[in-house]
Design a protein around this motif. Structure first.
Motif, short mmCIF file in Angstrom:
data_model
loop_
_atom_site.label_atom_id
_atom_site.label_comp_id
_atom_site.label_asym_id
_atom_site.label_seq_id
_atom_site.Cartn_x
_atom_site.Cartn_y
_atom_site.Cartn_z
N ARG A 1 -2.46 15.77 -2.79
CA ARG A 1 -3.31 15.34 -3.88
C ARG A 1 -4.68 14.86 -3.38
O ARG A 1 -5.03 13.67 -3.44
N PRO A 2 -5.49 15.77 -2.82
CA PRO A 2 -6.78 15.37 -2.24
C PRO A 2 -7.74 14.75 -3.23
O PRO A 2 -8.70 14.09 -2.82
N GLU A 3 -7.49 14.91 -4.51
CA GLU A 3 -8.37 14.29 -5.51
C GLU A 3 -8.11 12.79 -5.66
O GLU A 3 -8.89 12.07 -6.30
N LEU A 4 -7.03 12.30 -5.04
CA LEU A 4 -6.69 10.87 -5.11
C LEU A 4 -7.01 10.18 -3.78
O LEU A 4 -7.01 10.82 -2.73
N LEU B 1 0.82 -1.20 0.00
CA LEU B 1 0.00 0.00 0.00
C LEU B 1 0.86 1.25 0.00
O LEU B 1 1.95 1.28 0.57
N SER B 2 0.33 2.30 -0.62
CA SER B 2 0.90 3.63 -0.46
C SER B 2 -0.07 4.44 0.40
O SER B 2 -1.29 4.35 0.23
N LEU B 3 0.47 5.20 1.33
CA LEU B 3 -0.33 6.06 2.21
C LEU B 3 0.19 7.48 2.04
O LEU B 3 1.33 7.79 2.40
N SER B 4 -0.63 8.35 1.47
CA SER B 4 -0.17 9.70 1.16
C SER B 4 -0.19 10.59 2.40
O SER B 4 -0.96 10.37 3.34
#
Length: 318
Positions: free
Chosen positions: A75-78, A67-70
Motif C-alpha cells: 500500500r505505497p499510498e499509505l 505503531l504499525s510498520l508495513s
C-alpha cells in the motif's frame, strides 16, 4: 480525567523541533535516570509488524507508543509507519493524552541527534571559522527522517546558517526547490561528503555508505538508519578511528549494526564508548581532532520525554 487528543497538525503547529531538542537536553541535565525501559516488542501481523514501546520515568509518568510498520511495497499510498502515543498522568495513573504517533517519532528522532551533538556544533570546539560560517551538512536519505533532521537543525541552530546536500539514488519532488540533491556515487556527492562537518545517515542500506578516507578528520557523523545487527551504514575502520557516542551501551551493542560489527572486527571496544547522557551533561571531553560518531537506534524514554513536553506545552497554553 478527560483524554486530550492531539493530532499531527496540533503538534506541528504548536511544538517546534527546537523545543523537543531542549526537552531532551534539560531532562538529561537534570540528572533524571532514564533508559531502564521495559523491552520493546515487535509482533508480526499480516502485511507488517505491530510495535510496542513502553516507558516510565519519575516525574514524567508513563506511556507507550503503538505503531504499525508495513512491509516494503505494501500500500505505497499509505504511510509506512502509523500509530499513536498514549501518555498517562503520574499522579492519577489515568491516560491523559492521545498523541499522533508518527508526529512524535518525527520530532523525537532528529531531536535526539541534535541534542547529543549540539555542544559540538555551537561551543568553542566547533570548527566554524567565524560566527557566520555555514554548517555544511550532508544527509544520506531523502525520506521523512532526512527531511525532519534538516528542519530540526534549522530551528535549533538559529545563530548559524546551515547548508544541506541530500545524497540519494532518487530525487524526490519535495526536495526539488528546498536543498541540493546529489546522486549517490557521483563525484559531486563525494566532494560534498569530504567537505561536510556534519554527516547524517538515514537510509536502509545494509552495507557501509562511506569509510574513513571519505570524510573530514573532524567530521561529526550521526548514524540512525541501521537498527539491526546485520546492517550498518559506516565502515568498521571509520568507527575505530572515531569517538563513539551511544544512547545506552547495552541496547546499542545489541541492536546497532554499526557498533556490533565494528566490535566483532576488533575496531572498537564497548568499554571506551561514551553515552548520550555523559555528553549532554558535560561529563566527557570530546576531541575534534578525530571524527565523532553518534550511533543510535531509538529508545522509548525519548518518546516519553517529548510526549510529556508536548502535553505540558498545551496545558500551559490553555
Amino acid at each position: 480525567m478527560p483524554l486530550t487528543v492531539l493530532t499531527a497538525e496540533d503538534i506541528q503547529s504548536r511544538f517546534p523541533p527546537a523545543k523537543a531538542v531542549h526537552a531532551l537536553r534539560s531532562t538529561l541535565q537534570s540528572g533524571l535516570q532514564l533508559g531502564n525501559d521495559p523491552q520493546r516488542s515487535s509482533i508480526p501481523v499480516e502485511h507488517g509488524n505491530f510495535l510496542l514501546m513502553p516507558a516510565t520515568a519519575p516525574e514524567l509518568g508513563f506511556g507507550i507508543k503503538l505503531l504499525s510498520l508495513s512491509d516494503p511495497g505494501y500500500r505505497p499510498e499509505l504511510p509506512s509507519i502509523q500509530g499513536t502515543y498514549v501518555l498517562f498522568d503520574p499522579k492519577t495513573l489515568s491516560p491523559s493524552h492521545l498523541l499522533e504517533g508518527e508526529a512524535i517519532t518525527n520530532l523525537r528522532t532528529p531531536a535526539v541527534s541534535v541534542a547529543t551533538v549540539l555542544n559540538l556544533l555551537e561551543g568553542p570546539g566547533s570548527n566554524a571559522t567565524s560566527a557566520d560560517a555555514p554548517l555544511k551538512v550532508v544527509i544520506f536519505g531523502t525520506g521523512p527522517q532526512g527531511r525532519h533532521h534538516a528542519a530540526t537543525l534549522i530551528d535549533t541552530l538559529r545563530e548559524r546558517p546551515v547548508e544541506f546536500s541530500f545524497v540519494s539514488r532518487n530525487r524526490p519532488a519535495q526536495l526539488a526547490h528546498a536543498a541540493t540533491w546529489l546522486a549517490a556515487g557521483s563525484p559531486e556527492a563525494a566532494a560534498a561528503l569530504a567537505a561536510a562537518e556534519l554527516v547524517i545517515t538515514a537510509t536502509n542500506s545494509p552495507e557501509p555508505l562511506f569509510g574513513l578516507g571519505d570524510v573530514r578528520g573532524d567530521a561529526i557523523i550521526i548514524a540512525l538508519g541501521s537498527h539491526t545487527p546485520q546492517a550498518r551504514e559506516i565502515s568498521g575502520e571509520l568507527m575505530g578511528s572515531a569517538t563513539t557516542i551511544v544512547e545506552d551501551v547495552e541496547t546499542t551493542f545489541a541492536e546497532g549494526g554499526d557498533v556490533v560489527q565494528a566490535e566483532a572486527e576488533g575496531f572498537i571496544d564497548r568499554g571506551a564508548v561514551l553515552t548520550m547522557a555523559q555528553v549532554i551533561r558535560g561529563e566527557a571531553e570530546i576531541s575534534r581532532e578525530r571524527p565523532v560518531v553518534f550511533k543510535f537506534t531509538g529508545m522509548a524514554w525519548e518518546d516519553l520525554v517529548v510526549a510529556r513536553a508536548i502535553a505540558d506545552e498545551f496545558a500551559a497554553a490553555g
